[in-house]
Design a protein around this motif. Structure first.
Motif, short mmCIF file in Angstrom:
data_model
loop_
_atom_site.label_atom_id
_atom_site.label_comp_id
_atom_site.label_asym_id
_atom_site.label_seq_id
_atom_site.Cartn_x
_atom_site.Cartn_y
_atom_site.Cartn_z
N PHE A 51 0.85 -1.19 0.00
CA PHE A 51 0.00 0.00 0.00
C PHE A 51 0.88 1.24 0.00
O PHE A 51 1.80 1.37 0.79
CB PHE A 51 -0.90 -0.01 1.23
CG PHE A 51 -1.71 1.23 1.41
CD1 PHE A 51 -2.88 1.43 0.70
CD2 PHE A 51 -1.31 2.21 2.31
CE1 PHE A 51 -3.63 2.58 0.88
CE2 PHE A 51 -2.05 3.36 2.50
CZ PHE A 51 -3.23 3.54 1.78
N ASP A 52 0.58 2.17 -0.91
CA ASP A 52 1.34 3.42 -0.98
C ASP A 52 0.54 4.56 -0.37
O ASP A 52 0.87 5.06 0.70
CB ASP A 52 1.69 3.73 -2.44
CG ASP A 52 2.59 4.95 -2.58
OD1 ASP A 52 2.75 5.69 -1.59
OD2 ASP A 52 3.13 5.18 -3.67
N ARG A 53 -0.55 4.95 -1.02
CA ARG A 53 -1.34 6.06 -0.50
C ARG A 53 -2.69 6.12 -1.20
O ARG A 53 -2.87 5.59 -2.29
CB ARG A 53 -0.62 7.39 -0.72
CG ARG A 53 -0.48 7.80 -2.17
CD ARG A 53 0.42 9.02 -2.33
NE ARG A 53 0.45 9.52 -3.70
CZ ARG A 53 1.22 9.03 -4.66
NH1 ARG A 53 2.01 8.01 -4.40
NH2 ARG A 53 1.21 9.54 -5.87
N SER A 61 -16.06 4.87 -1.73
CA SER A 61 -14.99 4.29 -2.54
C SER A 61 -13.68 5.03 -2.29
O SER A 61 -13.65 6.25 -2.18
CB SER A 61 -15.33 4.38 -4.04
OG SER A 61 -16.51 3.64 -4.33
N SER A 62 -12.59 4.26 -2.23
CA SER A 62 -11.25 4.81 -2.10
C SER A 62 -10.42 4.32 -3.28
O SER A 62 -10.46 3.15 -3.63
CB SER A 62 -10.59 4.38 -0.79
OG SER A 62 -11.34 4.80 0.32
N PHE A 63 -9.67 5.23 -3.88
CA PHE A 63 -8.77 4.88 -4.98
C PHE A 63 -7.35 5.06 -4.47
O PHE A 63 -6.99 6.13 -3.99
CB PHE A 63 -9.04 5.75 -6.20
CG PHE A 63 -10.43 5.60 -6.75
CD1 PHE A 63 -10.71 4.65 -7.72
CD2 PHE A 63 -11.47 6.38 -6.27
CE1 PHE A 63 -11.99 4.50 -8.23
CE2 PHE A 63 -12.77 6.24 -6.76
CZ PHE A 63 -13.03 5.28 -7.74
N MET A 64 -6.54 4.02 -4.57
CA MET A 64 -5.22 4.04 -3.96
C MET A 64 -4.17 3.46 -4.88
O MET A 64 -4.48 2.66 -5.78
CB MET A 64 -5.24 3.26 -2.65
CG MET A 64 -5.61 1.80 -2.80
SD MET A 64 -6.03 1.02 -1.21
CE MET A 64 -7.58 1.84 -0.82
N ILE A 65 -2.95 3.88 -4.67
CA ILE A 65 -1.83 3.35 -5.43
C ILE A 65 -1.18 2.23 -4.64
O ILE A 65 -0.90 2.36 -3.45
CB ILE A 65 -0.81 4.46 -5.74
CG1 ILE A 65 -1.44 5.48 -6.71
CG2 ILE A 65 0.45 3.88 -6.36
CD1 ILE A 65 -0.55 6.64 -7.06
N MET A 66 -0.95 1.12 -5.31
CA MET A 66 -0.28 -0.04 -4.74
C MET A 66 0.98 -0.31 -5.57
O MET A 66 1.09 0.11 -6.73
CB MET A 66 -1.19 -1.26 -4.78
CG MET A 66 -2.57 -1.07 -4.17
SD MET A 66 -2.54 -0.94 -2.37
CE MET A 66 -2.08 -2.62 -1.93
N SER A 67 1.92 -1.02 -4.99
CA SER A 67 3.12 -1.40 -5.75
C SER A 67 3.49 -2.84 -5.43
O SER A 67 3.29 -3.33 -4.33
CB SER A 67 4.29 -0.47 -5.41
OG SER A 67 4.62 -0.55 -4.04
N ARG A 68 4.01 -3.50 -6.45
CA ARG A 68 4.46 -4.89 -6.29
C ARG A 68 5.67 -5.07 -7.20
O ARG A 68 5.57 -4.88 -8.42
CB ARG A 68 3.35 -5.87 -6.65
CG ARG A 68 3.68 -7.31 -6.33
CD ARG A 68 2.46 -8.22 -6.30
NE ARG A 68 1.66 -8.15 -7.50
CZ ARG A 68 0.44 -7.63 -7.56
NH1 ARG A 68 -0.11 -7.10 -6.48
NH2 ARG A 68 -0.24 -7.61 -8.69
#
Length: 536
Positions: A51-53, A61-68
């Protein structure tokens, strides 16, 4: 509903219950009944990404940036359920682009990204439009702005901001810096369909060495507001300092596309030193401006709060209110020894008592037209440790310390008057990371809710008690919900039930949603979960 700013008068109403057992003391504290927490499934970085932010939210609804690994994703979560996770590939002709912003504009998600074109000698800004249901592309890489830049090491830059209602988009272009010249900027205003409304070169009415921009806001009417500080120079500065007056002023500059020069509104508090200020723009209503002031200049010590309401059209002050923090408010959560020392220091210097190192955190609008001002004591410092190495040399290690302490809550009535202020005690000191420090806030009806990580020993703290410091690895670490009611009365309870005491919040990643619930991020051992809080 006036509440005196006297924390000594606030008594703890909770009953302390201890369960004596072998090993550490356990608090017999049930979770709060003022909020219901619903958790989503357990997730791990390996399977679900890091989870980034949160970048945007609407309704539940929440829109978030993830990284993998090396990839980034955009993820939509409704409540606690992950609806989709899509690759966030920001590129052109297989070349990576710099993502400038991601925002909800109208009913769609807009991704703004830039890239330097070596052949054209241009820094180019593009936008892509996606649907919120499944992140379906509607438009991809539509060009919207260009900065001429002959040198790749001096390309200029873009800043993209969206108005509260999502119907205006500002593209602020910072042109390449030329030697011996002041930096030039260009503002371009677009509507929600990315049609250009106006374009205007921007000029500051003051010398760039004396005026510093603190914040920038875009209004739904297409105007731009810059809040900045103008510092006096030379003889003027010396004369002001000699007279014991502030050597700086806060100005609100308003640009509407009609002229490169803005409307200039001086914001002042008579005979006080403004220490911190913020501006709030809602979807409707007046402009709200609030902050902290001190009785002397030169540091971050504060002695009170102020509130200004500005007419939305003219940006002129139409109402103002002030509240000084008396000595018993300032010393309310000091021990007797600490309070006596602080009072003696102020008497020795013949000065009024003040509170050190406070920063504004938020100015929250209430549905009834009132507002809540939130401030927090914060400071950081670095320590250095030098050790000997095996080859006869030395090595120095830097340790970064982050301190987030007491919260000030200031209540502002719908009429625009500061009714009361209360101090919520906490002690948070972390090393080399601060993501578990500070607090999250929510406002529902006439109640203010604060969430933060604390220790169970502080659940029943009262004025005059020593406040224990939160330890991330401590066995008594506890997520706490503080409720401040309409009269300024404070209650403090465990947010989670005993079996979930080991959940640690990341307060900066908790956000109140449009349906007045709150999205929360909690980590537990090797997993994390998204949660939703419904306040009662």
């Amino acid at each position: 509903m006036t509440k005196p700013t006297n924390m000594k008068s606030i008594a703890a109403t909770c009953t302390l219950a201890l369960i004596l057992c072998t090993g550490p003391t356990v608090w017999a504290q049930k979770k709060t009944d003022k909020a219901t927490v619903k958790w989503g499934p357990e997730m791990t970085v390996k399977e679900n990404g890091m989870f980034d932010r949160i970048v945007a939210s609407r309704e539940n609804s929440s829109f978030m940036i993830m990284s993998r690994k090396k990839e980034r994703f955009l993820q939509r979560v409704d409540g606690t359920k992950v609806m989709w996770q899509k690759p966030l590939n920001v590129e052109m002709n297989k070349k990576p682009m710099l993502m400038e912003n991601l925002a909800l504009v109208g009913n769609d998600i807009l991704v703004f990204a830039s890239i330097y074109d070596k052949k054209a000698n241009e820094n180019q800004l593009y936008y892509s439009r996606y649907g919120t249901d499944q992140f379906k592309p509607l438009k991809v890489n539509e060009k919207m702005a260009v900065i001429p830049a002959p040198k790749s090491i001096n390309t200029g830059s873009f800043e993209v901001r969206v108005s509260p209602g999502g119907n205006r988009v500002l593209v602020h272009q910072y042109l390449p810096v030329e030697k011996g010249e002041l930096r030039k900027t260009l503002m371009e205003m677009y509507d929600g369909d990315m049609n250009l409304l106006w374009s205007q070169a921007m000029e500051l009415p003051y010398n760039g060495n004396e005026f510093f921009v603190e914040s920038q806001r875009v209004d739904d009417d297409g105007s731009v507001m810059l809040l900045g500080i103008k510092h006096a120079g030379g003889t003027e500065k010396r004369e002001l300092k000699k007279a014991g007056l502030a050597t700086y002023e806060y100005h609100l500059l308003v640009y509407d596309g009609q002229s490169p020069m803005p409307e200039d509104h001086l914001i002042s508090v008579s005979d006080k030193f403004l220490k911190d200020m913020t501006v709030s723009l809602g979807k409707d209503g007046d402009v709200l401006c609030a902050g902290l002031y001190g009785n002397k200049g030169g540091d971050r010590a504060i002695g009170g709060a102020f509130y200004l309401r500005l007419d939305r059209k003219s940006k002129k002050v139409v109402h103002e209110s002030y509240r000084a923090f008396p000595s018993d408010f300032i010393t309310s959560y000091m021990t007797e020894k600490q309070a006596a020392k602080a009072e003696k220091k102020a008497e020795r210097k013949n000065e009024e008592m003040e509170m050190a190192n406070y920063l504004l955190r938020d100015l929250v609008r209430r549905d009834d037209g009132g507002a809540v001002l939130l401030a927090e004591q914060y400071y950081s410092y670095v320590t250095y440790t030098t050790t000997s190495t095996g080859n006869g040399g030395t090595a120095t290690t830097s340790t970064y310390h982050y301190v987030h302490n007491d919260i000030i809550v200031v209540n502002i009535s719908p009429a625009g008057d500061i009714e009361w202020a209360v101090l919520v005690p906490k002690r948070q000191h972390s090393i080399n990371t601060f993501i578990y420090n500070s607090f999250a806030s929510a406002v529902k009806d006439d109640r203010i809710y604060l969430l933060f990580n604390d220790t169970g020993d502080n659940l029943f703290v009262k004025p005059g008690d020593k406040v224990k410091q939160f330890e991330l690895t401590g066995k008594d670490a506890l997520a706490v919900l503080v409720t401040v009611d309409a009269a300024g009365e404070v209650s403090r309870e465990a947010l989670f039930s005993p079996e979930r005491r080991d959940v640690i919040l990341r307060p900066a990643d908790c956000e109140q949603l449009m349906d007045q619930s709150m999205f929360i991020y909690g980590s537990r051992k090797s997993d994390y979960r998204f949660g939703k809080i419904d306040f009662r």
